[in-house]
Enzyme design. Structure first.
Site, PDB file in Angstrom:
ATOM      1  N   TYR A 166       5.536   3.489   7.558  1.00 49.15           N
ATOM      2  CA  TYR A 166       7.007   3.273   7.828  1.00 49.15           C
ATOM      3  C   TYR A 166       7.807   4.057   6.768  1.00 49.15           C
ATOM      4  O   TYR A 166       7.425   3.927   5.499  1.00 49.15           O
ATOM      5  CB  TYR A 166       7.363   1.806   7.949  1.00 49.15           C
ATOM      6  N   ARG A 211       5.631   4.892   3.484  1.00 54.43           N
ATOM      7  CA  ARG A 211       4.369   4.017   2.935  1.00 54.43           C
ATOM      8  C   ARG A 211       3.104   4.248   3.605  1.00 54.43           C
ATOM      9  O   ARG A 211       3.369   4.417   4.914  1.00 54.43           O
ATOM     10  CB  ARG A 211       4.514   2.528   3.220  1.00 54.43           C
ATOM     11  N   TYR A 246       8.257  -4.118  11.295  1.00 49.02           N
ATOM     12  CA  TYR A 246       8.366  -5.413  10.690  1.00 49.02           C
ATOM     13  C   TYR A 246       9.184  -6.029  11.694  1.00 49.02           C
ATOM     14  O   TYR A 246      10.201  -5.530  12.199  1.00 49.02           O
ATOM     15  CB  TYR A 246       8.689  -5.553   9.593  1.00 49.02           C
ATOM     16  N   HIS A 258      -0.527  -6.489   4.274  1.00 49.22           N
ATOM     17  CA  HIS A 258      -0.187  -7.323   3.006  1.00 49.22           C
ATOM     18  C   HIS A 258      -1.095  -8.605   3.070  1.00 49.22           C
ATOM     19  O   HIS A 258      -1.258  -9.363   4.148  1.00 49.22           O
ATOM     20  CB  HIS A 258       1.131  -7.765   3.104  1.00 49.22           C
ATOM     21  N   HIS A 261      -0.444  -0.195   5.650  1.00 47.64           N
ATOM     22  CA  HIS A 261      -1.265  -1.326   4.951  1.00 47.64           C
ATOM     23  C   HIS A 261      -0.941  -2.501   5.499  1.00 47.64           C
ATOM     24  O   HIS A 261      -0.108  -2.700   6.564  1.00 47.64           O
ATOM     25  CB  HIS A 261      -0.508  -1.193   3.579  1.00 47.64           C
TER      26      HIS A 261
HETATM   27 FE   LIG Z   1       4.681  -3.427   3.955  1.00 45.97          FE
END
Ligand SMILES: [Fe+2]
Length: 266
Positions: free
Chosen positions: A172, A182, A133, A187, A185
């Protein structure tokens, strides 16, 4: 966003320990199967111990209804002119092409009666193809892509359809426990007819090998409800020589509405 707030104790748990707890909770859920249970458990459990980093921060009291009209006085406002159609393409925000699998994600936003939710704001944020991110708290050693910020928005059309062009995000690590990863995905944030109806949730990709290991995905204990968070690969959505395509419909209300994450975010 990523969640690095897990305590050192939580980080000491192994995936095997977390997976064992996930399985025990799943078995208990199956044991309590209907008719004892009042239908399907459609929403994530807020008190879900395998999700270590939520243990000290999940709500323990019932939410209070706020005065919606009062909130409307200071909530943000937007109109058609505020959302440029180009904001739905996350691959054109910089000078160069982002790295990764270009894809279209599209679907319809519906109410509980199957009616389209028209002209509503849909916002997304996501990691890049390497699972990174653009966020100060995401410092794990995967490359930042200078051509990908990972944020977009659009309005649904008259048919309730939204559509984004983006890059498939990578999985990640998130420090919930040792070696926690995770599933990939995206959001999503949606507004219904009012800002007070905001819904935040996550969309996943079919067949992800991390599903069984992920305490956030598994905090929704019913498989049918979990399935509603998984997009479908749709070859009709692909663009020749350009992108793959996924379809994901979102239902805001009713018995089959999309699970939401009121408090959890990772
Ligand atoms: Fe996330």
């Amino acid at each position: 966003m990523t969640d690095n707030r897990a305590s050192s104790d939580a980080a000491a748990s192994t995936q095997a320990e977390v997976s064992e707890e996930i399985q025990q909770i799943a078995k208990a859920y199956e044991r309590d199967a209907a008719p004892e249970r009042d239908g399907e458990e459609t929403q994530p459990r807020l008190d879900y111990p395998p999700y270590r980093s939520s243990v000290l921060r999940h709500p323990t009291k019932d939410p209070h209804h706020a005065d919606p009209e009062g909130i409307e006085l200071w909530a943000p406002a937007f109109g058609h002119q505020d959302v440029d159609p180009l904001e739905a393409d996350l691959t054109i925000q910089h000078r160069g092409e982002p790295v990764g699998e270009r894809m279209v994600v599209t679907g319809r936003v519906l109410d509980g009666d199957g009616r389209p939710v028209r002209h509503q704001l849909v916002e997304i944020w996501q990691a890049n193809a390497g699972g990174r991110y653009i966020h100060k708290r995401d410092q794990h050693p995967a490359a930042i892509d200078p051509n990908f910020t990972g944020v977009g928005r659009c309005l649904t059309d008259a048919d309730g359809t939204y559509s984004f062009t983006t890059i498939k995000p990578g999985p990640y690590p998130w420090k919930n426990h040792r070696n926690a990863w995770r599933p990939a995905h995206i959001h999503f944030s949606l507004f219904g007819t009012e800002f007070t109806q905001r819904m935040v949730t996550q969309m996943y990709f079919p067949g992800d090998p991390l599903f069984a290991l992920d305490p956030i995905y598994q905090a929704i204990t019913d498989q049918r409800a979990r399935d509603r968070l998984v997009a479908t690969y749709d070859h009709d959505v692909t663009r020749p020589e350009w992108s793959t395509g996924y379809r994901w419909d979102i239902v805001l209300t009713g018995a089959h509405h999309t699970p939401r994450e009121d408090e959890v975010e990772a």
